[in-house]
Design a protein around this motif. Structure first.
Motif, mmCIF file in Angstrom:
data_model
loop_
_atom_site.group_PDB
_atom_site.id
_atom_site.type_symbol
_atom_site.label_atom_id
_atom_site.label_comp_id
_atom_site.label_asym_id
_atom_site.label_seq_id
_atom_site.Cartn_x
_atom_site.Cartn_y
_atom_site.Cartn_z
ATOM 1 N N ALA A 11 14.949 -98.787 32.203
ATOM 2 C CA ALA A 11 16.258 -99.125 32.763
ATOM 3 C C ALA A 11 17.366 -98.891 31.741
ATOM 4 O O ALA A 11 18.448 -98.390 32.076
ATOM 5 C CB ALA A 11 16.271 -100.573 33.245
ATOM 6 N N VAL A 12 17.112 -99.235 30.481
ATOM 7 C CA VAL A 12 18.117 -99.034 29.427
ATOM 8 C C VAL A 12 18.370 -97.545 29.228
ATOM 9 O O VAL A 12 19.529 -97.100 29.144
ATOM 10 C CB VAL A 12 17.665 -99.705 28.106
ATOM 11 N N VAL A 13 17.313 -96.752 29.168
ATOM 12 C CA VAL A 13 17.473 -95.302 28.995
ATOM 13 C C VAL A 13 18.209 -94.711 30.194
ATOM 14 O O VAL A 13 19.128 -93.900 30.030
ATOM 15 C CB VAL A 13 16.094 -94.620 28.807
ATOM 16 N N TRP A 14 17.849 -95.115 31.410
ATOM 17 C CA TRP A 14 18.515 -94.619 32.607
ATOM 18 C C TRP A 14 20.003 -94.954 32.577
ATOM 19 O O TRP A 14 20.850 -94.119 32.897
ATOM 20 C CB TRP A 14 17.848 -95.228 33.846
ATOM 21 N N ARG A 15 20.342 -96.169 32.175
ATOM 22 C CA ARG A 15 21.749 -96.584 32.136
ATOM 23 C C ARG A 15 22.537 -95.797 31.092
ATOM 24 O O ARG A 15 23.673 -95.373 31.352
ATOM 25 C CB ARG A 15 21.839 -98.076 31.838
ATOM 26 N N ILE A 16 21.959 -95.590 29.920
ATOM 27 C CA ILE A 16 22.643 -94.823 28.869
ATOM 28 C C ILE A 16 22.893 -93.394 29.338
ATOM 29 O O ILE A 16 23.998 -92.853 29.174
ATOM 30 C CB ILE A 16 21.821 -94.848 27.561
ATOM 31 N N VAL A 17 21.909 -92.769 29.930
ATOM 32 C CA VAL A 17 22.062 -91.395 30.412
ATOM 33 C C VAL A 17 23.114 -91.339 31.512
ATOM 34 O O VAL A 17 23.969 -90.439 31.526
ATOM 35 C CB VAL A 17 20.697 -90.845 30.916
ATOM 36 N N ARG A 18 23.114 -92.294 32.416
ATOM 37 C CA ARG A 18 24.092 -92.329 33.503
ATOM 38 C C ARG A 18 25.513 -92.509 32.971
ATOM 39 O O ARG A 18 26.449 -91.849 33.413
ATOM 40 C CB ARG A 18 23.739 -93.458 34.470
ATOM 41 N N GLU A 19 25.691 -93.424 32.004
ATOM 42 C CA GLU A 19 27.028 -93.655 31.436
ATOM 43 C C GLU A 19 27.532 -92.434 30.687
ATOM 44 O O GLU A 19 28.719 -92.101 30.765
ATOM 45 C CB GLU A 19 26.999 -94.871 30.509
ATOM 46 N N ARG A 20 26.671 -91.766 29.945
ATOM 47 C CA ARG A 20 27.105 -90.583 29.192
ATOM 48 C C ARG A 20 27.478 -89.437 30.126
ATOM 49 O O ARG A 20 28.396 -88.684 29.843
ATOM 50 C CB ARG A 20 26.011 -90.141 28.227
ATOM 51 N N SER A 21 26.754 -89.297 31.217
ATOM 52 C CA SER A 21 27.077 -88.194 32.128
ATOM 53 C C SER A 21 28.314 -88.496 32.963
ATOM 54 O O SER A 21 28.947 -87.585 33.481
ATOM 55 C CB SER A 21 25.881 -87.890 33.041
ATOM 56 N N ALA A 22 28.677 -89.778 33.079
ATOM 57 C CA ALA A 22 29.841 -90.150 33.873
ATOM 58 C C ALA A 22 31.129 -90.176 33.054
ATOM 59 O O ALA A 22 32.206 -90.355 33.614
ATOM 60 C CB ALA A 22 29.626 -91.532 34.497
ATOM 61 N N ARG A 23 31.065 -89.988 31.756
ATOM 62 C CA ARG A 23 32.273 -90.000 30.912
ATOM 63 C C ARG A 23 33.176 -88.816 31.255
ATOM 64 O O ARG A 23 32.701 -87.703 31.469
ATOM 65 C CB ARG A 23 31.892 -89.890 29.434
ATOM 66 N N PRO A 24 34.482 -89.066 31.238
ATOM 67 C CA PRO A 24 35.390 -87.936 31.476
ATOM 68 C C PRO A 24 35.301 -86.950 30.310
ATOM 69 O O PRO A 24 35.204 -87.337 29.155
ATOM 70 C CB PRO A 24 36.779 -88.571 31.537
ATOM 71 N N GLY A 25 35.299 -85.709 30.637
ATOM 72 C CA GLY A 25 35.259 -84.680 29.601
ATOM 73 C C GLY A 25 33.850 -84.334 29.174
ATOM 74 O O GLY A 25 33.651 -83.462 28.333
ATOM 75 N N ALA A 26 32.886 -84.997 29.736
ATOM 76 C CA ALA A 26 31.504 -84.672 29.385
ATOM 77 C C ALA A 26 31.144 -83.366 30.055
ATOM 78 O O ALA A 26 31.415 -83.158 31.229
ATOM 79 C CB ALA A 26 30.561 -85.780 29.839
ATOM 80 N N THR A 27 30.604 -82.473 29.283
ATOM 81 C CA THR A 27 30.214 -81.187 29.842
ATOM 82 C C THR A 27 28.719 -81.188 30.083
ATOM 83 O O THR A 27 27.944 -81.650 29.255
ATOM 84 C CB THR A 27 30.572 -80.044 28.869
ATOM 85 N N PRO A 28 28.347 -80.671 31.212
ATOM 86 C CA PRO A 28 26.912 -80.596 31.472
ATOM 87 C C PRO A 28 26.251 -79.620 30.505
ATOM 88 O O PRO A 28 26.869 -78.655 30.062
ATOM 89 C CB PRO A 28 26.823 -80.113 32.910
ATOM 90 N N VAL A 29 25.033 -79.861 30.201
ATOM 91 C CA VAL A 29 24.298 -79.005 29.269
ATOM 92 C C VAL A 29 23.768 -77.812 30.042
ATOM 93 O O VAL A 29 23.167 -77.955 31.107
ATOM 94 C CB VAL A 29 23.125 -79.797 28.640
ATOM 95 N N ASP A 30 24.056 -76.629 29.470
ATOM 96 C CA ASP A 30 23.539 -75.394 30.066
ATOM 97 C C ASP A 30 22.210 -75.065 29.361
ATOM 98 O O ASP A 30 22.196 -74.749 28.185
ATOM 99 C CB ASP A 30 24.528 -74.249 29.851
ATOM 100 N N PRO A 31 21.092 -75.149 30.069
ATOM 101 C CA PRO A 31 19.798 -74.948 29.416
ATOM 102 C C PRO A 31 19.624 -73.532 28.885
ATOM 103 O O PRO A 31 18.836 -73.306 27.983
ATOM 104 C CB PRO A 31 18.782 -75.254 30.516
ATOM 105 N N ASP A 32 20.380 -72.572 29.393
ATOM 106 C CA ASP A 32 20.235 -71.203 28.933
ATOM 107 C C ASP A 32 21.068 -70.907 27.692
ATOM 108 O O ASP A 32 20.878 -69.872 27.056
ATOM 109 C CB ASP A 32 20.639 -70.222 30.042
ATOM 110 N N SER A 33 21.976 -71.826 27.324
ATOM 111 C CA SER A 33 22.846 -71.557 26.196
ATOM 112 C C SER A 33 22.132 -71.747 24.865
ATOM 113 O O SER A 33 22.553 -71.229 23.845
ATOM 114 C CB SER A 33 24.080 -72.454 26.245
ATOM 115 N N GLY A 34 21.070 -72.500 24.829
ATOM 116 C CA GLY A 34 20.351 -72.731 23.581
ATOM 117 C C GLY A 34 20.970 -73.807 22.742
ATOM 118 O O GLY A 34 20.469 -74.156 21.683
ATOM 119 N N GLU A 35 22.106 -74.364 23.179
ATOM 120 C CA GLU A 35 22.762 -75.439 22.443
ATOM 121 C C GLU A 35 22.662 -76.730 23.240
ATOM 122 O O GLU A 35 22.817 -76.737 24.445
ATOM 123 C CB GLU A 35 24.246 -75.098 22.213
ATOM 124 N N TRP A 36 22.439 -77.792 22.523
ATOM 125 C CA TRP A 36 22.335 -79.099 23.178
ATOM 126 C C TRP A 36 23.425 -79.929 22.667
ATOM 127 O O TRP A 36 23.803 -80.796 22.419
ATOM 128 C CB TRP A 36 20.950 -79.713 22.920
#
Length: 147
Positions: free
Chosen positions: A122-147
């Motif tokens: 639950a803690v991991v799920w909440r952290i991931v959800r909050e980080r993805s909901a932040r304004p300005g957060a860019t989704p990770v492109d798996p083909d870019s090779g950068e994380w």
């Protein structure tokens, strides 16, 4: 006067230790292979109350030696495995069982690890959800090779 008392007391302890009960280390004699197999199965599923991480079968502690003899006596008296387990639980508590019964006193033991795992998820799920909901957060492109 106090020194004399201590010396007498020490002397009495030395004499008393000479008369202390010597452990009976003779091997147990079984009537047949069925009795031997039943005894071994039972003693391997019971914990030594002194050693804590060994079964009664594996422990060399005096109490384990005594319990092995007691278990064999109870078997020969016609007691079932369940009656022998109940006898030992009544005497030493649920701790003597490697697989304690599920009940109010052991719920934390049985379900605690699952509760910790679910809480961590639950803690991991909440952290991931909050980080993805932040304004300005860019989704990770798996083909870019950068994380």
């Amino acid at each position: 006067m106090a020194r004399r008392f201590v010396a007498i007391l020490a002397g009495l302890l030395v004499v008393a230790s000479a008369f202390a009960q010597v452990a009976d280390r003779r091997p147990l004699q079984f009537r047949d292979t069925t009795e031997d197999a039943r005894f071994r199965d039972l003693t391997h599923e019971l914990r030594c109350v002194m050693c804590q991480n060994q079964s009664i079968a594996d422990s060399d502690a005096q109490i384990a030696v005594d319990l092995r003899r007691e278990i064999l006596r109870l078997m020969r008296d016609g007691r079932s495995d369940e009656e022998i387990r109940r006898f030992l639980v009544d005497r030493y508590g649920e701790f003597v069982l490697y697989r304690p019964n599920v009940g109010p006193a052991t719920w934390l033991l049985w379900f605690g690890p699952l509760a910790v795992l679910l809480a961590g998820g639950a803690v991991v799920w909440r952290i991931v959800r909050e980080r993805s909901a932040r304004p300005g957060a860019t989704p990770v492109d798996p083909d870019s090779g950068e994380w």
